[in-house]
Design a protein around this motif. Structure first.
Motif, PDB file in Angstrom:
ATOM      1  N   MET A   1       0.910  -0.680  -0.288  1.00 25.78           N
ATOM      2  CA  MET A   1       0.296   0.088  -0.268  1.00 25.78           C
ATOM      3  C   MET A   1       0.562   1.151  -0.365  1.00 25.78           C
ATOM      4  O   MET A   1       2.611   0.769   0.453  1.00 25.78           O
ATOM      5  CB  MET A   1      -1.124   0.454   1.376  1.00 25.78           C
ATOM      6  CG  MET A   1      -0.341  -0.154   2.839  1.00 25.78           C
ATOM      7  SD  MET A   1      -1.162   0.346   3.894  1.00 25.78           S
ATOM      8  CE  MET A   1      -2.173  -1.356   3.692  1.00 25.78           C
TER       9      MET A   1
ATOM     10  N   GLY B   1      -7.640   3.004  -2.245  1.00 25.94           N
ATOM     11  CA  GLY B   1      -6.985   3.931  -2.965  1.00 25.94           C
ATOM     12  C   GLY B   1      -7.426   5.280  -4.338  1.00 25.94           C
ATOM     13  O   GLY B   1      -6.552   5.601  -5.422  1.00 25.94           O
TER      14      GLY B   1
ATOM     15  N   SER C   1      -5.400   8.142  -3.280  1.00 24.17           N
ATOM     16  CA  SER C   1      -4.153   7.785  -4.479  1.00 24.17           C
ATOM     17  C   SER C   1      -3.805   8.068  -6.004  1.00 24.17           C
ATOM     18  O   SER C   1      -2.870   8.191  -6.270  1.00 24.17           O
ATOM     19  CB  SER C   1      -3.530   6.413  -3.717  1.00 24.17           C
ATOM     20  OG  SER C   1      -3.204   6.241  -2.189  1.00 24.17           O
TER      21      SER C   1
ATOM     22  N   GLN D   1      -2.414   5.480   1.988  1.00 22.52           N
ATOM     23  CA  GLN D   1      -3.641   4.198   2.074  1.00 22.52           C
ATOM     24  C   GLN D   1      -3.338   3.579   3.724  1.00 22.52           C
ATOM     25  O   GLN D   1      -4.265   3.123   4.723  1.00 22.52           O
ATOM     26  CB  GLN D   1      -3.604   2.878   1.238  1.00 22.52           C
ATOM     27  CG  GLN D   1      -3.927   3.222  -0.081  1.00 22.52           C
ATOM     28  CD  GLN D   1      -3.790   1.865  -1.131  1.00 22.52           C
ATOM     29  OE1 GLN D   1      -2.143   1.748  -1.244  1.00 22.52           O
ATOM     30  NE2 GLN D   1      -4.499   1.429  -1.629  1.00 22.52           N
TER      31      GLN D   1
ATOM     32  N   MET E   1      -7.984   4.388   1.666  1.00 18.91           N
ATOM     33  CA  MET E   1      -7.372   2.819   2.091  1.00 18.91           C
ATOM     34  C   MET E   1      -7.813   1.835   0.471  1.00 18.91           C
ATOM     35  O   MET E   1      -6.751   1.668   0.456  1.00 18.91           O
ATOM     36  CB  MET E   1      -7.850   2.225   2.730  1.00 18.91           C
ATOM     37  CG  MET E   1      -7.125   0.737   3.267  1.00 18.91           C
ATOM     38  SD  MET E   1      -7.584  -0.073   4.643  1.00 18.91           S
ATOM     39  CE  MET E   1      -9.159  -1.423   3.405  1.00 18.91           C
TER      40      MET E   1
END
Length: 466
Positions: A126, A155, A158, A130, A153
């Motif tokens: 991760m 993504g 991200s 995350q 978390m």
């Protein structure tokens, strides 16, 4: 903070319970687990398929400690990316400590706070944002906070950051390509197109930055100050919202001298209601301290419920509310005790009040009676709607202070680049500022050489066992 070798920790809360889960991670996890745990099926550990659960006896020598369930994961197909063994035992504190100390005696190391997740990050299971979301999921106490943490978390944030970073990298590559061919005066980038791209990037980053106002209050609970003159019904409103006697209610003015605070979840959002001392000039030293505390809480609040009675002087009321205004404060002007009036809620008075203080503020008006629950539902719905409006239905929400500061710094350096293009600043200077922007965006997900002190600060906030 990262220890080498195989680590162990209790991953469930300390104390007695039905079940406790103990986690090991590292090269020796399976070897040492096999030393203590004997399978009920009599199979050797080499015969057991990874990522499955089996029953076994945990023994120290010939002493049976407990009957346990084992799940083991062969790296890299595990949470940490290493070999992981999870032991589900009975929740006895004695059993848990006996199992852990047995492994410690075999050279297994006690895990530090957040070390399992830190290893997951270092093993690229991760990214940094995350990993931070894992802590937010554990800490989430309402649906809205949980939703934001899960989205991060999985993504979503991200991916958004990586797309921005890649666009900036491509932009920087064009600038540097022109520098390489500066003597030939070759232009690889259309300045109008580059300016348009930068404006779009600026808008995206700024939208993410602005979402922090919503994400932060959702994460920590929305602070709602209940204020007004003495005997306006502030404590009665608090009691009515919570359906219990949280605060003393009296006809004597100045009863509430200290802050009374509690959290109520409405439609998945946590609201921290704060009953404050009645706002008035007073020579009573203790009451004056309460009034000061009340004003301090209002300065920190996202929402202000200002209660008044119809008999309150209009000029005095509007003047006081104006003194309480501050940036990002959403005010609800509430006429209380409308059940005591034949005509009910005085909309004209409320509208005059709204018109007087509306400028530069988010203000709403309504009438209630704390004795009648039906009047509280519109108030609750308005509170939820106000917070959702702050969120502006953003698909990606920033709720992390570190991310907010990184986005702020990225915006500042990006604005220097935009001004530089406008003023024909040399490409080498633009490239330096672009590098700064890319650095700040990359720092959010860890797409840089992250300082160990930063990692220690982030993962040190985790619970041990995660």
């Amino acid at each position: 903070m990262l220890s080498e070798g195989t680590i162990i920790a209790l991953s469930t809360p300390q104390g007695s319970g039905a079940i406790g889960v103990i986690r090991l991670s590292g090269l020796l996890a399976i070897e040492k687990a096999a030393y203590f745990i004997h399978t009920k099926s009599k199979k050797s550990w080499n015969e057991i398929i990874p990522n499955t659960t089996f029953l076994g006896d945990f023994k120290v020598g010939n002493q049976l400690i407990d009957e346990v369930l084992i799940t083991f994961f062969k790296g890299p197909h595990s949470y940490t990316g290493e070999d992981v063994v999870e032991i589900s035992c009975h929740g006895s504190s004695y059993i848990q400590q006996k199992i852990i100390t047995s492994f410690l005696g075999e050279g297994i190391l006690p895990a530090q706070a957040g070390e399992f997740t830190l290893r997951a990050y270092l093993n690229k299971k991760m990214d940094l944002s995350q990993a931070e979301a894992v802590a937010d999921i554990i800490a989430s106490e309402n649906e809205a906070a949980h939703t934001i943490a899960m989205q991060q978390m999985r993504g979503g944030f991200s991916q958004n950051m990586e797309e921005l970073r890649q666009q900036l990298i491509q932009f920087k590559a064009l600038i540097e390509l022109e520098l390489d061919f500066s003597e030939e005066e070759v232009n690889f980038a259309n300045k109008d197109q580059l300016s348009q791209l930068l404006r779009a990037l600026h808008k995206d980053i700024n939208t993410l930055k602005l979402s922090f106002a919503y994400g932060n209050v959702i994460k920590k609970g929305v602070p709602v100050a209940i204020a007004g003159k003495p005997n306006a019904g502030k404590s009665s409103l608090l009691n009515a919202l919570f359906k219990e006697e949280k605060a003393i209610v009296s006809d004597i003015p100045g009863t509430t001298r200290d802050l009374i605070e509690d959290t109520l979840i409405i439609e998945g959002i946590s609201f921290r209601f704060i009953d404050t001392a009645g706002l008035r000039e007073t020579k009573d030293v203790v009451e004056a301290m309460g009034v000061k505390k009340a004003k301090d809480k209002i300065n920190q609040a996202t929402l202000l419920l200002y209660l008044y009675e119809r008999t309150t002087d209009f000029q005095e009321l509007s003047k006081e509310v104006k003194t309480l205004q501050h940036d990002n404060l959403n005010i609800v002007l509430i006429e209380n005790k409308i059940d005591q009036s034949i005509n009910g809620f005085d909309t004209d008075f409320n509208q005059r009040l709204l018109n007087t203080i509306q400028e530069g503020a988010s203000v709403h008006g309504m009438g209630i009676s704390t004795l009648d629950e039906q009047f509280l539902e519109p108030l609750k719905k308005h509170l939820v709607k106000t917070i959702q409006t702050i969120g502006n239905n953003s698909t990606v929400i920033v709720n992390n202070t570190r991310h907010f500061h990184a986005l702020t710094q990225a915006l500042e350096s990006l604005e220097v680049v935009m001004d530089g293009i406008k003023n024909d600043i040399p490409g080498d200077l633009l490239s330096v500022e672009l590098k700064e922007t890319i650095f700040h965006i990359g720092s959010i997900t860890g797409k840089i050489d992250t300082d160990e002190d930063i990692l220690g600060t982030i993962f040190g906030q985790f619970c041990i066992g995660k």
